[in-house]
Design an enzyme around this catalytic site. Structure first.
Site, PDB file in Angstrom:
ATOM      1  CG  ASP A   1      -2.358   0.887   1.187  1.00 41.08           C
ATOM      2  OD1 ASP A   1      -1.893   0.489   2.537  1.00 41.08           O
ATOM      3  OD2 ASP A   1      -1.868   0.639   0.633  1.00 41.08           O
ATOM      4  CB  SER A   2      -4.416   2.214   6.695  1.00 43.50           C
ATOM      5  OG  SER A   2      -3.114   2.205   7.276  1.00 43.50           O
TER       6      SER A   2
ATOM      7  CG  ASP B   1       1.164  -1.607   3.053  1.00 37.47           C
ATOM      8  OD1 ASP B   1       1.491  -2.687   2.805  1.00 37.47           O
ATOM      9  OD2 ASP B   1       0.263  -1.053   3.519  1.00 37.47           O
TER      10      ASP B   1
ATOM     11  CE  LYS C   1       0.767  -5.002   4.162  1.00 41.66           C
ATOM     12  NZ  LYS C   1      -0.248  -4.558   4.019  1.00 41.66           N
TER      13      LYS C   1
ATOM     14  CD  GLU D   1      -3.511  -4.423  -0.193  1.00 44.39           C
ATOM     15  OE1 GLU D   1      -3.746  -4.539  -1.775  1.00 44.39           O
ATOM     16  OE2 GLU D   1      -3.305  -3.392   0.365  1.00 44.39           O
TER      17      GLU D   1
ATOM     18  CD  GLU E   1      -7.260  -6.292   5.549  1.00 47.55           C
ATOM     19  OE1 GLU E   1      -6.048  -5.539   4.952  1.00 47.55           O
ATOM     20  OE2 GLU E   1      -8.438  -4.392   5.754  1.00 47.55           O
TER      21      GLU E   1
HETATM   22  O1  KIV Z   1      -2.636  -0.575   5.096  1.00 48.09           O
HETATM   23  C1  KIV Z   1      -2.076  -0.880   6.536  1.00 48.09           C
HETATM   24  O2  KIV Z   1      -2.669  -0.575   7.229  1.00 48.09           O
HETATM   25  C2  KIV Z   1      -2.337  -2.683   6.565  1.00 48.09           C
HETATM   26  C3  KIV Z   1      -2.873  -3.204   7.855  1.00 48.09           C
HETATM   27  C4  KIV Z   1      -4.711  -2.800   7.770  1.00 48.09           C
HETATM   28  C5  KIV Z   1      -2.423  -4.472   7.660  1.00 48.09           C
HETATM   29  O3  KIV Z   1      -2.180  -3.082   5.251  1.00 48.09           O
END
Ligand code: KIV
Length: 259
Positions: free
Chosen positions: A44-45, A83, A113, A115, A182
């Site tokens: 989600d970055s 994510d 994924k 969090e 992280e």
């Molecule tokens: O969203 C993302 O890019 C991430 C990485 C930093 C692991 O969660």
């Protein structure tokens, strides 16, 4: 042979370091896949690096699925992981199942994924993995909690370190196939890595993890600003700027196209 979640666990047993990068579109994904990365994370970055938001929070589930489907179309070998975005899984395990299911059905992504390592996140991982959905955990700095925790390093005190270690162990117990660590101290990442049978994938967590992940915009030198632990392997911002300047000059001087 295509990489699977199970294969990443085998890589850990074989002590083979795992290479992960993020991706947000077809072109980037196909280049990274052909170059041989083990897994591609539709992180989600992308809210920040591809969509220009100040945090990861605004990206929607529909937006993530749109990008995930484009990434998946570019991939032949790598494991694809997406994510679950902010508020697409925190309400209940049932909400998480609906969101994760959409990634698998609509984007044909192979894993998700999420969090956090608090009891509800652990329950959610258990719920999804029981339904056959591979889940990657993410502890330490969790960017979806930026308004509570900021972007500072986590796990600096013994208590905080213990909390992160126990969260990682609970996520493994719940069925996670890997965990992102992280921005935590290297000694804590080493301890977690040693205690888990599933692989740890570090970002800003030192060299002792079973694998590493970088945000591809940072890795390629595309980001205007990047976290202190990122490494740029090239400077595409500069390369693109030079190319645009060359093109601009040639068009304005009527040197392109040639007669
Ligand atoms: O969203 C993302 O890019 C991430 C990485 C930093 C692991 O969660």
């Amino acid at each position: 042979m295509a990489v699977t979640a199970q294969k990443l666990i085998e890589f850990k047993r074989q002590k083979k370091p795992i290479v992960v990068l993020t991706a947000w579109d077809y072109a980037i994904a196909s280049i990274l896949d052909e170059a041989g990365v083990d897994a591609l994370l539709v992180g989600d970055s992308l809210a920040m690096v591809a969509l220009g938001y100040p945090t990861t929070l605004p990206v929607t589930l529909d937006g993530m699925i749109h990008h995930a489907a484009a990434v998946q179309r570019g991939v032949k070998q790598a494991l694809t992981i997406a994510d679950l975005p902010f508020l697409s899984y925190q309400e209940s395990p049932a909400q998480a199942m609906r969101s994760a299911g959409r990634f698998l059905k609509e984007a044909q992504i192979q894993a998700v994924k999420l969090e956090g390592g608090h009891p509800q996140a652990v329950d959610t991982v258990h719920h999804l993995t029981t339904a056959g959905i591979p889940v990657m955990g993410h502890v330490g700095l969790t960017p979806q909690s930026v308004h509570r925790l900021g972007y500072r390093q986590q796990g600096k005190t013994e208590d905080e370190g213990d909390r992160i270690l126990h969260a990682a162990m609970a996520l493994e117990e719940a069925g996670a196939f890997a965990i992102v660590l992280e921005h935590i101290p290297s000694h804590l990442a080493a301890n977690i890595t040693q205690k888990l049978e599933i692989p740890t994938i570090g970002i800003g967590a030192g060299p002792h993890c079973d694998g590493q992940v970088l945000v591809t915009a940072d890795f390629l030198g595309l980001s205007a600003k990047q976290p202190p632990f990122a490494k740029a392997y090239t400077n595409l911002r500069e390369t693109i700027t030079t190319a645009v300047q060359d093109y601009t000059a040639e068009v304005r001087q009527r040197r392109f196209p040639e007669k």
